[in-house]
Design a protein around this motif. Structure first.
Motif, PDB file in Angstrom:
ATOM      1  N   THR A  22       0.819  -1.206   0.000  1.00  0.00           N
ATOM      2  CA  THR A  22       0.000   0.000   0.000  1.00  0.00           C
ATOM      3  C   THR A  22       0.860   1.267   0.000  1.00  0.00           C
ATOM      4  OG1 THR A  22      -0.169  -0.186   2.420  1.00  0.00           O
ATOM      5  CG2 THR A  22      -1.960  -1.115   1.109  1.00  0.00           C
ATOM      6  N   ALA A  23       1.985   1.233   0.716  1.00  0.00           N
ATOM      7  CA  ALA A  23       2.864   2.409   0.752  1.00  0.00           C
ATOM      8  C   ALA A  23       3.463   2.683  -0.627  1.00  0.00           C
ATOM      9  CB  ALA A  23       3.970   2.207   1.788  1.00  0.00           C
ATOM     10  N   LEU A  24       3.967   1.621  -1.292  1.00  0.00           N
ATOM     11  CA  LEU A  24       4.549   1.812  -2.618  1.00  0.00           C
ATOM     12  C   LEU A  24       3.486   2.213  -3.638  1.00  0.00           C
ATOM     13  CD1 LEU A  24       7.174  -1.063  -2.955  1.00  0.00           C
ATOM     14  CD2 LEU A  24       7.609   1.388  -2.819  1.00  0.00           C
ATOM     15  N   ALA A  25       2.293   1.621  -3.527  1.00  0.00           N
ATOM     16  CA  ALA A  25       1.224   1.969  -4.476  1.00  0.00           C
ATOM     17  C   ALA A  25       0.825   3.434  -4.323  1.00  0.00           C
ATOM     18  CB  ALA A  25       0.017   1.061  -4.250  1.00  0.00           C
ATOM     19  N   LEU A  60      10.968   6.064  -8.202  1.00  0.00           N
ATOM     20  CA  LEU A  60      11.515   4.885  -7.532  1.00  0.00           C
ATOM     21  C   LEU A  60      10.406   3.922  -7.147  1.00  0.00           C
ATOM     22  CD1 LEU A  60      14.004   3.447  -6.432  1.00  0.00           C
ATOM     23  CD2 LEU A  60      13.691   4.722  -4.283  1.00  0.00           C
ATOM     24  N   ALA A  61       9.298   4.437  -6.649  1.00  0.00           N
ATOM     25  CA  ALA A  61       8.172   3.583  -6.268  1.00  0.00           C
ATOM     26  C   ALA A  61       7.572   2.901  -7.495  1.00  0.00           C
ATOM     27  CB  ALA A  61       7.118   4.396  -5.532  1.00  0.00           C
ATOM     28  N   VAL A  62       7.484   3.630  -8.592  1.00  0.00           N
ATOM     29  CA  VAL A  62       6.959   3.037  -9.828  1.00  0.00           C
ATOM     30  C   VAL A  62       7.825   1.862 -10.263  1.00  0.00           C
ATOM     31  CG1 VAL A  62       6.560   3.462 -12.285  1.00  0.00           C
ATOM     32  CG2 VAL A  62       5.870   5.174 -10.589  1.00  0.00           C
ATOM     33  N   MET A  63       9.125   1.963 -10.067  1.00  0.00           N
ATOM     34  CA  MET A  63      10.037   0.888 -10.451  1.00  0.00           C
ATOM     35  C   MET A  63       9.973  -0.280  -9.449  1.00  0.00           C
ATOM     36  SD  MET A  63      14.179   1.031 -10.948  1.00  0.00           S
ATOM     37  CE  MET A  63      14.440   1.304  -9.194  1.00  0.00           C
ATOM     38  N   GLU A  64       9.842   0.012  -8.162  1.00  0.00           N
ATOM     39  CA  GLU A  64       9.912  -1.019  -7.133  1.00  0.00           C
ATOM     40  C   GLU A  64       8.606  -1.802  -6.989  1.00  0.00           C
ATOM     41  OE1 GLU A  64      10.949   1.143  -3.664  1.00  0.00           O
ATOM     42  OE2 GLU A  64      13.120   1.047  -4.034  1.00  0.00           O
ATOM     43  N   LEU A  65       7.470  -1.154  -7.232  1.00  0.00           N
ATOM     44  CA  LEU A  65       6.178  -1.787  -6.985  1.00  0.00           C
ATOM     45  C   LEU A  65       5.981  -3.094  -7.763  1.00  0.00           C
ATOM     46  CD1 LEU A  65       3.504  -1.666  -5.508  1.00  0.00           C
ATOM     47  CD2 LEU A  65       2.606  -0.225  -7.360  1.00  0.00           C
TER      48      LEU A  65
END
Length: 800
Positions: free
Chosen positions: A735-738, A747-752
């Motif tokens: 939920t945090a990354l989304a 970075l979140a777009v890449m890690e999710l």
């Protein structure tokens, strides 16, 4: 000529299928389209090189093989082209393609032996049987038994690619051996071995037709071949050699053997892969949005897991029926009796109905005459007959030290209503397993609703699957004995109680009646856990994080009506505790003595005591010991607890520690990440649950090893709540990354996507691992249910 023609036709088909999406999408052909063409053609021929290695791809290449390879190329090409063209248009386009893919996989891959052996020229191996071999000979039949278990075939002088037993019949008249197994050690001389060389063992299930054929890998012409038969033997089953056959055919063409079960499994796997890909709508839609397709996916998941809950206890044939003399028996005279360990609850129910707390059976007089009846060496030396294993022996009477609650829930009412003693544990465990499964769905649903409302549907479904598969649910169901029965009852009541508590915490105080019902039933379920598996009662602490926000943070304790809710919450706990304390005191003179120390078992429990040396091996084996893999079914090896201490170690075999073998729990590493820890602290209930789950895991592991030993089933004492804590960490991260990805953080777009792939992979491993443990661990289905074991083995190892 045929081989060249096949290369040309498959190349043309690959080109058509590889370039078709470009024409379907009305775009120019790209380099990647040619990559698909080359990749498809190369994959088909690499597969053929592997599949047709006996006697070789080019040898005997006829029109049938040309058609088969071309058809396989067409099937694979059409599936790939359809997925490339319609894969983004939704399930109504993709499901038919995946169904065709599963059907084709079953035909062309699962039945690869059919295509490979189609041109074989069979011959009867018995024509070369050494006349001096001692074997039973009838009119067109050959019999093997314990005294005549050797076959030798001479001067064969031709290649052998496989062997098939014709007309195999089991001659053992023992009803327990109707489904049996035997092994043939295969030795031969060929063009690479002038002397007899051992090539392997042929495992044959008499009622598993797929095992009646075995592929060989001998070099050139075979001179001499020998088969030496031996029966299967283990702690649970021993089978003698006792079979009759009409012959053994060499180089037999195999029939097309379509498996609907394997096809369905492949289809569900493909559907899961498609549905859980990072771009899937299951990841984009919130579970709480109530999407119909997402609810359908949950229904399918629940139905599949529930189906295994229902069938797994009956994989041991002797577990059928409601009341039986004892498990693992193929027949019963219809009269229920009290015998051995598995009927303790039936005996207890009978005693309770007669107003007694002990068991009505009198212990042997010689047992009372011993200075220490709990000393197993003294009992063996006295050659005491009739002693009851794993019963509590106290003041000259037998008692049941296992918790009384399962008996009160099932065996007691069953006998009171029907008059039949000894309700079998298997049907009871099916009900408890379904309750546990329902509790997992309910608990995770409330976790999402209360703490992680942005959770995606895919994350919710995967966490539920991880909670069920990561626990020992199915391993307990596979062994429906009193030990597993008691543990499962405790786990089912715990999950049901936690679900009811979470429901109560989410119910508005204005709905006083519903709130009181949920509070009272939840407390009753959690309190009853003490009457199943007392160490599980440690998880009653979860009431603190569950109710902290309402009753402390929001000050509900100071408001009108709080006293009534507190009484409703506490009353079941007080009543159950009082009942259990009275029950213990009436039997053993102490309200806190459950009687486990008076167990008649393999060690003196009254003098077991505490020894810190036990802790290290127990913690490592239970938590950190990595699973040992092997290359043959069931792909896992059992290991023993290892220790250098000169101490009595009570243990059973493991296939890996809880943390090492369950990657889903690795999300708990977030506790060591400062940013994640700060995020958890902003959710005190979640933080308390995660910390408590980890602490309880360590405490219960130490308590179990000191009190009883290191046993695989004991992982169920804490694994459901530990997995719940791990699920909270996964949901926090997802939920945090989304949220950050929706805000455009690169970075979140890449890690999710990688997080989501990791979550799906962790659950996929849990699925494969749990499936393998069912066949790798006691009670060893290889001997208990050979037809099931060997059929599944051949369905998995389809190339044999």
């Amino acid at each position: 000529m045929m081989l060249v023609l096949a290369c040309i036709t498959t190349a043309l088909l690959s080109a058509v299928c590889g370039l078709a999406p470009a024409f379907a999408e009305r775009r120019s052909v790209r380099a990647q389209d040619f990559g698909w063409v080359a990749g498809l053609w190369a994959a088909i021929w690499v597969f053929c090189l592997c599949a047709y290695h006996r006697p070789g791809l080019a040898e005997g290449f006829d029109a049938f093989r040309l058609i088969a390879i071309t058809a396989m190329c067409g099937w694979a090409g059409v599936c790939i082209a359809a997925l490339r063209a319609f894969g983004r248009r939704g399930l109504r386009f993709v499901v038919p393609v995946l169904l065709v893919a599963a059907l084709g996989a079953e035909v062309f891959v699962g039945n690869v032996a059919y295509f490979n052996t189609h041109s074989y020229q069979p011959f009867q191996l018995m024509d070369y049987l050494d006349p001096n071999v001692n074997v039973g000979r009838g009119t067109g039949t050959y019999t093997l038994d314990e005294d005549r278990s050797y076959l030798r075939f001479l001067e064969i002088d031709q290649p052998i690619y496989n062997l098939h037993i014709d007309g195999l019949v089991n001659d053992d008249t023992d009803p327990l051996h109707a489904d049996s197994a035997l092994f043939f050690k295969i030795e031969a001389t060929d063009e690479a071995n002038s002397e007899l060389n051992t090539f392997g063992t042929w495992q044959v299930g008499t009622q598993a037709p797929r095992t009646h054929t075995i592929s060989l890998d001998l070099t050139g012409n075979v001179g001499t071949l020998t088969l030496t038969a031996s029966g299967y033997s283990s702690t649970y089953a021993q089978y003698p050699v006792a079979v009759t056959m009409t012959g053994i055919t060499a180089n037999t063409p195999r029939a097309m053997n379509f498996s609907l079960l394997r096809c369905a499994a492949v289809f569900l796997a493909l559907l899961a892969v498609y549905g859980l890909r990072p771009a899937s709508g299951l990841w984009k839609r919130r579970w709480l949005a109530g999407n119909v397709c997402d609810r359908g996916a949950a229904l399918v998941l629940g139905a599949v897991m529930a189906a295994f809950v229902i069938v797994v206890p009956f994989w041991q044939p002797g577990n059928t029926g409601l009341a039986t003399e004892h498990y693992n028996t193929a027949y019963w005279d219809g009269e229920s009796t009290v015998s051995f360990v598995y009927q303790q609850y039936g005996a207890l129910a009978h005693s309770l109905l007669n107003g007694r707390l002990d068991l009505e059976e009198d212990p042997p007089a010689a047992l009372a005459e011993l200075d220490n009846p709990y000393d197993p060496t003294a009992r063996n030396a006295a050659q005491i007959e009739g002693g009851r294993w794993d019963h509590a022996y106290y003041n000259g009477r037998y008692y049941v030290y296992f918790g009384i609650v399962p008996c009160l829930l099932f065996q007691l009412p069953f006998e009171a209503i029907t008059g039949i003693q000894n309700l079998a544990y298997a049907p009871c465990m099916v009900i408890l397993g379904l309750v546990f499964l329902l509790g997992c769905f309910g608990v995770m649903g409330q976790v999402v609703r209360r703490w992680f409302p942005r959770t995606s549907s895919a994350a919710y479904l995967l966490c539920v699957a991880a909670l069920v598969l990561g626990s020992q649910l199915y391993n307990l169901l596979e062994r429906p004995y009193i030990y597993e029965y008691t543990i499962l009852c405790g786990a089912a009541l715990l999950m049901l109680g936690l679900w009811l508590w979470l429901l109560a915490a989410a119910t508005p105080v204005e709905h006083g009646g519903v709130l009181a019902l949920q509070l009272g039933l939840g407390s009753l379920c959690v309190a009853l856990v003490a009457g199943c598996r007392p160490q599980m009662e440690l998880f009653a602490f979860l009431a603190v994080p569950i109710f902290w926000n309402r009753y402390v943070t929001k000050g509900r304790l100071r408001q009108r009506g709080a006293v009534r809710e507190l009484l409703v919450f506490a009353l079941p706990v007080v009543l159950v505790a009082a009942g259990l304390m009275w029950y213990n005191a009436a039997r053993f003179g102490s309200p806190f003595d459950f009687g486990a120390n008076y167990n008649i078992t393999g060690n003196d429990m009254t003098r077991r005591g505490f020894n810190v040396v036990r802790i290290g091996p127990a913690v490592f084996t239970s938590l950190f010991d990595p699973p040992r893999l092997q290359s043959v079914f069931p792909f896992l090896q059992e290991v023993d607890v290892q220790t250098n201490a000169v101490i009595r170690t009570i243990s059973e075999k493991f296939t890996g520690g809880m943390l090492a073998s369950t990657p889903f729990t690795w999300s708990l590493i977030l506790l060591a990440v400062p940013a994640a820890r700060r995020s958890l602290r902003r959710r005190p209930a979640v933080y308390g649950t995660v910390l408590g789950a980890v602490a309880a895991m360590l405490i219960i592991t130490v308590v179990d090893c000191q009190m009883a030993g290191v046993l695989y089933r004991y992982l169920m004492d804490y694994s459901p709540v530990l997995l719940l804590g791990a699920a909270l960490c996964w949901l926090l991260a997802e939920t945090a990354l989304a949220r950050r990805a929706d805000g455009g953080e690169a970075l979140a777009v890449m890690e999710l996507p990688w997080l989501r792939i990791g979550l799906a992979a962790a659950v996929a491993w849990s699925l494969l691992y749990r499936f393998c443990t069912l066949f790798a661990m006691e009670p060893w289905l290889q001997g208990m249910n050979p037809s099931l074991y060997y059929t599944v083995s051949r369905l998995v190892q389809f190339w044999m």
